[in-house]
Design a protein around this motif. Structure first.
Motif, short mmCIF file in Angstrom:
data_model
loop_
_atom_site.label_atom_id
_atom_site.label_comp_id
_atom_site.label_asym_id
_atom_site.label_seq_id
_atom_site.Cartn_x
_atom_site.Cartn_y
_atom_site.Cartn_z
N UNK A 1 0.85 -1.20 0.00
CA UNK A 1 0.00 0.00 0.00
C UNK A 1 0.88 1.24 0.00
N UNK A 2 1.92 1.24 0.82
CA UNK A 2 2.86 2.37 0.87
C UNK A 2 3.52 2.56 -0.50
N UNK A 3 3.92 1.47 -1.14
CA UNK A 3 4.54 1.56 -2.46
C UNK A 3 3.57 2.16 -3.47
N UNK A 4 2.35 1.71 -3.47
CA UNK A 4 1.33 2.23 -4.39
C UNK A 4 1.09 3.71 -4.14
N UNK A 5 0.92 4.09 -2.88
CA UNK A 5 0.68 5.50 -2.54
C UNK A 5 1.85 6.37 -2.98
N UNK A 6 3.06 5.86 -2.83
CA UNK A 6 4.25 6.61 -3.20
C UNK A 6 4.35 6.93 -4.67
N UNK A 7 3.64 6.19 -5.50
CA UNK A 7 3.67 6.47 -6.94
C UNK A 7 3.15 7.86 -7.27
N UNK A 8 2.34 8.43 -6.39
CA UNK A 8 1.84 9.79 -6.61
C UNK A 8 2.98 10.81 -6.68
N UNK A 9 4.10 10.51 -6.05
CA UNK A 9 5.24 11.43 -6.08
C UNK A 9 5.86 11.55 -7.47
N UNK B 1 -0.27 4.48 10.58
CA UNK B 1 0.56 3.91 11.65
C UNK B 1 1.03 5.05 12.53
N UNK B 2 0.84 4.87 13.82
CA UNK B 2 1.22 5.90 14.78
C UNK B 2 1.77 5.23 16.03
N UNK B 3 2.24 6.06 16.93
CA UNK B 3 2.71 5.57 18.22
C UNK B 3 2.67 6.69 19.23
N UNK B 4 2.61 6.32 20.49
CA UNK B 4 2.64 7.32 21.55
C UNK B 4 4.10 7.69 21.81
N UNK C 1 3.10 7.15 9.49
CA UNK C 1 2.81 6.92 8.07
C UNK C 1 1.29 6.92 7.87
N UNK C 2 0.85 7.58 6.82
CA UNK C 2 -0.54 7.56 6.38
C UNK C 2 -0.51 7.34 4.88
N UNK D 1 1.21 14.65 16.39
CA UNK D 1 2.34 15.23 15.66
C UNK D 1 2.69 14.38 14.45
N UNK D 2 3.47 14.98 13.56
CA UNK D 2 3.97 14.28 12.38
C UNK D 2 5.01 15.14 11.70
N UNK D 3 5.74 14.55 10.78
CA UNK D 3 6.61 15.30 9.88
C UNK D 3 6.14 15.00 8.47
N UNK D 4 6.27 15.99 7.59
CA UNK D 4 5.73 15.84 6.24
C UNK D 4 6.34 16.89 5.31
N UNK D 5 5.94 16.84 4.05
CA UNK D 5 6.38 17.84 3.08
C UNK D 5 5.52 19.09 3.19
N UNK D 6 6.18 20.25 3.18
CA UNK D 6 5.48 21.53 3.30
C UNK D 6 4.53 21.81 2.13
#
Length: 176
Positions: free
Chosen positions: A18-26, A70-73, A82-83, A115-120
């Motif tokens: 799923x992550x690989x498929x989603x990444x194709x959008x890049x 996927x998240x964590x405390x 990851x989303x 919280x998260x990190x991501x592209x602006x």
């Protein structure tokens, strides 16, 4: 029909695809196209996150995962690692539903923030999260944990000027 449910250990096998498929959008963004061929989170890491209890999948009518969060405390926050939604299922509100479920869970747990990190500038990254009330943290607002994550990302080719840390303060955020 899509169902959002807690991820199960047996779901871990499907999540890298799923992550690989989603990444194709890049591939649509020239300077980030290399991410479409990048490494995915390992099945083992997914299993560990699922076992920790802060991961959800969007499952189709046959209960097959088509998206996940996927998240964590981490400290006093639910940190989104990851989303992802399969490329052919994007634009259907699945990412929104997963995020809403994670935020609801964070409220239930009584943590202070998400919280998260991501592209602006990537439309399905920071601008997407801003719609939910997340804000980009600037300079002194970035704690050591988030600064370390941004530093790790920079070492893997994601430059600091493109990346950001974001936070949704749950005490101030309205329900959606």
């Amino acid at each position: 029909m899509i169902t959002i449910r807690p991820a199960r250990v047996e779901d871990a096998e499907a999540l890298p695809q799923i992550e690989q498929s989603a990444g194709l959008a890049f591939r649509a963004i020239a300077e980030l196209a290399w991410l479409a061929d990048g490494d995915n989170v390992s099945v083992e890491r997914h299993r560990a996150l699922i076992t920790a209890g802060a991961c959800w999948v969007a499952a189709d009518e046959k209960d097959r995962p088509v998206g996940f969060l996927s998240a964590g405390i981490e400290d006093d926050a639910l940190h989104i690692w990851e989303l992802d939604v399969r490329l052919d299922r994007q634009g259907q509100g699945i990412g929104r539903a997963l995020l809403e479920r994670a935020v609801a869970d964070a409220r239930r747990r009584g943590v202070a923030a998400v919280t998260l990190t991501t592209f602006r500038a990537v439309p399905w990254n920071a601008p997407f999260y801003r719609k939910f009330g997340f804000r980009i943290l600037e300079d002194a607002e970035i704690d050591g944990r988030l600064a370390s994550l941004l530093g790790d990302e920079a070492e893997h080719g994601m430059t600091l000027d493109q990346r950001c840390a974001m936070r949704l303060d749950l005490s101030r955020a309205g329900t959606r």
